[in-house]
Structure formats: C-alpha cells, structure tokens
Design a protein around this motif. Structure first.
Motif, PDB file in Angstrom:
ATOM      1  N   MET A   1       0.822  -1.201   0.000  1.00 43.01           N
ATOM      2  CA  MET A   1       0.000   0.000   0.000  1.00 43.01           C
ATOM      3  C   MET A   1       0.863   1.262   0.000  1.00 43.01           C
ATOM      4  O   MET A   1       0.523   2.262  -0.637  1.00 43.01           O
TER       5      MET A   1
ATOM      6  N   ALA B   1      -7.318   3.205 -11.111  1.00 39.50           N
ATOM      7  CA  ALA B   1      -6.595   2.846  -9.885  1.00 39.50           C
ATOM      8  C   ALA B   1      -5.276   2.155 -10.218  1.00 39.50           C
ATOM      9  O   ALA B   1      -4.238   2.433  -9.600  1.00 39.50           O
TER      10      ALA B   1
ATOM     11  N   ALA C   1       2.842   5.408  -9.414  1.00 38.23           N
ATOM     12  CA  ALA C   1       3.431   5.683  -8.100  1.00 38.23           C
ATOM     13  C   ALA C   1       4.559   4.706  -7.799  1.00 38.23           C
ATOM     14  O   ALA C   1       5.601   5.082  -7.243  1.00 38.23           O
ATOM     15  N   SER C   2       4.372   3.443  -8.163  1.00 38.37           N
ATOM     16  CA  SER C   2       5.404   2.437  -7.942  1.00 38.37           C
ATOM     17  C   SER C   2       6.658   2.750  -8.752  1.00 38.37           C
ATOM     18  O   SER C   2       7.786   2.652  -8.250  1.00 38.37           O
TER      19      SER C   2
ATOM     20  N   ALA D   1      -1.607   3.619  -9.361  1.00 32.83           N
ATOM     21  CA  ALA D   1      -0.774   2.796  -8.472  1.00 32.83           C
ATOM     22  C   ALA D   1       0.528   2.405  -9.160  1.00 32.83           C
ATOM     23  O   ALA D   1       1.610   2.439  -8.551  1.00 32.83           O
TER      24      ALA D   1
ATOM     25  N   LEU E   1       1.197  -3.007 -13.486  1.00 29.07           N
ATOM     26  CA  LEU E   1       0.004  -2.246 -13.119  1.00 29.07           C
ATOM     27  C   LEU E   1      -0.389  -1.234 -14.191  1.00 29.07           C
ATOM     28  O   LEU E   1      -1.564  -1.096 -14.532  1.00 29.07           O
TER      29      LEU E   1
ATOM     30  N   ILE F   1       2.366   1.734  -3.649  1.00 27.48           N
ATOM     31  CA  ILE F   1       1.449   2.272  -4.660  1.00 27.48           C
ATOM     32  C   ILE F   1       0.838   3.606  -4.233  1.00 27.48           C
ATOM     33  O   ILE F   1       0.057   4.190  -4.975  1.00 27.48           O
ATOM     34  N   LYS F   2       1.206   4.088  -3.046  1.00 32.32           N
ATOM     35  CA  LYS F   2       0.692   5.357  -2.513  1.00 32.32           C
ATOM     36  C   LYS F   2      -0.838   5.347  -2.502  1.00 32.32           C
ATOM     37  O   LYS F   2      -1.501   6.119  -3.197  1.00 32.32           O
ATOM     38  N   ILE F   3      -1.384   4.468  -1.671  1.00 35.94           N
ATOM     39  CA  ILE F   3      -2.823   4.218  -1.674  1.00 35.94           C
ATOM     40  C   ILE F   3      -3.640   5.474  -1.381  1.00 35.94           C
ATOM     41  O   ILE F   3      -4.759   5.629  -1.884  1.00 35.94           O
TER      42      ILE F   3
ATOM     43  N   VAL G   1      -4.008   7.208  -4.627  1.00 37.92           N
ATOM     44  CA  VAL G   1      -4.928   6.442  -5.470  1.00 37.92           C
ATOM     45  C   VAL G   1      -6.370   6.750  -5.089  1.00 37.92           C
ATOM     46  O   VAL G   1      -7.206   7.064  -5.943  1.00 37.92           O
ATOM     47  N   ASN G   2      -6.669   6.694  -3.804  1.00 36.58           N
ATOM     48  CA  ASN G   2      -8.047   6.913  -3.332  1.00 36.58           C
ATOM     49  C   ASN G   2      -8.535   8.325  -3.634  1.00 36.58           C
ATOM     50  O   ASN G   2      -9.676   8.521  -4.085  1.00 36.58           O
TER      51      ASN G   2
END
Length: 295
Positions: A16, A61, A68-69, A65, A107, A19-21, A24-25
């Motif tokens: 999490m 999403a 971000a990864s 994600a 992703l 992926i900088k959740i 994402v949210n």
C-alpha cells in the motif's frame, strides 16, 4: 538506511505504501466525479453501465498505483534523504528494486488495457497521464527545473478527464473545467507542503520553489494560482447556481487565506493552514458536483 531502525510492517502495508494508496483513493474521487457528470449531463443511465464504471475505476486505480510504484523505483536514491519518504519499502528494502519495477510496469499496462476497453480516448488520456508523471515529471523535470510542480500538475489533472472520456469521448467544456480545477489546485497545495519540507528538498537536491526562490516568492506564486480558480465556476453553469455560489465561496476563501501569507509572522504555520485548506477544498468541491446533480 540502518535496517535496525526499520519499522515493523506487513507485506500488505508495504504494498500500500509502494502504490501510494492515499493518492490512489483521492484521485479516484475525481475520476468518479468526471464519470458521473458525463453520465448525468449526457442523459445516460448510470446503473445500466456498471461495466464501464468498473473498468474505469479499476483501470484508473491501476495506472495511478503503477505510476506511483515507478516513481518510487526512480526516486530510490533520494528517498532516504527525506523524512516523509525514508520509510518507503524501496528504502527499507522490504521490496526489491526489481520487484518494484515489475509491479509498476504490470500495473500501468493492465490499467491502460482496461481503460482502452471503455473508449479509445480514455485509454489515450490514461497513457498521457502515465508518461507525463513517470517520464516528463519524475525522470526529467523533478530534479532539474523549479517549474517541476507545474509540470507534475498535468498528470495530476487527468483523472477526471479519464472518467469523463470513458463515458463521453468528445469531452465537454465542463470536462476541461474539471481538468483546470485539478491543474490549478496542485501548485498551491504542493508549494505549501514544500515550504514545510524545504530543508529536506534541499538535501535531496530537488529544486522546489521554496528551496530555490525562498518563501516570499513562493507565497506570491501561491496567491496568484488561487486567483486563477476564481473564474472557473462561471464556466460550469450546467451544475446550477448553488454550485457556482459554493465554488466561488471556496475559491474566495482560499484567495483570502493565501493573501494572509503576505503578513504572516509564522510562515510554516500559515503553510500548514494552506495545506489543510487545499485538502478540504478538493474533497468538498468534487463531492458537491455529484450532490448538486442528485438533489
């Protein structure tokens, strides 16, 4: 990083973080808003298109994600130098660099494929978002130019466009207003964060505006960016008078707060207020767009 000081985490928490959740949210809120408005204003039944909704949200999403990864993979050399990034799994060694690269690529490829299954336009915008964030921002401008925040704002502004394009690839004027709100919102938001972390950015060699030009110049830039938001609600008349009034009040409030920075005695305290306001602003204005079309 000293492995003895690595905080205990689970594999899920590490993933999490990778992926900088949180990002994402928050971006999915804007994707959904763009998609919702496209459904409503084009008189297309929302519940009759659950496949499009699922493909758009999951695809968005995944590309966010994945991007971000890849950002974590590219920044693995400078992340140990900053307090807020030194516990990322790429720094602590919880996830190997090769795995991070594979995860990120997998992703973004999977997410792009899902978006192309909605409309070609949505897929193209998604790919533009990936390239602008990973290549143009992270690999090029971030470490070289003081305008890096503005360059990075392009990728941060595409999520609502993706949502809209998945339903209506012609992209109404309102869709571009959503893009502009997101684009203009980002500089004052991230400059506020950069002011609080100016020393860390300096150690990492990242030429953020507060680090290179100082706080006084940064505050002037932040004020001007908030001014740019003022006319936008008047190009969104389809959302009704109530929304225009609310958005104008939110914009005026942010301008007023930005103006107080010129006489602020504690710049970091003022930057904290600007940062908090920016978070509340984005949530309220995008949720309000959905609400006014329901009531």
């Amino acid at each position: 990083m000293d492995k003895t000081n690595v905080p205990e985490t689970t594999a899920m928490k590490d993933f999490m973080a990778l992926i900088k959740i949180g990002i994402v949210n928050s971006n999915l809120i804007t994707v959904f808003t763009g998609m919702w408005l496209a459904f409503i204003l084009n008189d297309i039944r929302f519940l009759a298109n659950l496949d499009t909704i699922a493909l758009t949200l999951i695809g968005s999403a995944l590309i966010i994600a994945g991007s971000a990864s890849l950002n974590n993979y590219i920044d693995r050399d400078i992340d140990p130098l900053m307090e807020r990034t030194k516990t990322r799994p790429t720094v602590t060694g919880k996830i190997s660099y090769s795995k991070v690269l594979v995860i990120g690529l997998a992703l973004v490829i999977a997410g792009s494929a899902l978006l192309f299954m909605t409309t070609f336009t949505a897929g193209v915008i998604g790919v533009i978002g990936i390239i602008s964030y990973v290549v143009i921002y992270t690999m090029w401008s971030k470490r070289r130019h003081v305008s890096n925040t503005i360059v990075g704002s392009i990728s941060g502004a595409v999520p609502p466009l993706i949502g809209w394009a998945a339903v209506d690839p012609t992209l109404d004027v309102l869709a571009w207003m959503l893009f502009l709100i997101m684009f203009i919102w980002q500089p004052p938001h991230f400059y506020a964060l950069a002011m609080k972390r100016a020393d860390e950015y300096g150690r990492a060699g990242i030429p953020m505006l507060p680090t290179v030009k100082g706080f006084a110049v940064t505050k002037r830039h932040m004020f001007v960016w908030t001014l740019f938001l003022l006319p936008l609600p008047f190009f969104m008349t389809e959302l009704g008078t109530a929304f225009i009034i609310l958005a104008t009040l939110l914009n005026a409030g942010w301008v007023a707060l930005a103006a107080t920075g010129f006489k602020a005695k504690d710049d970091l305290k003022w930057a904290k207020y600007m940062f908090i306001y920016s978070l509340q602003y984005l949530t309220i204005i995008f949720v309000a767009m959905v609400i006014v079309t329901v009531i």
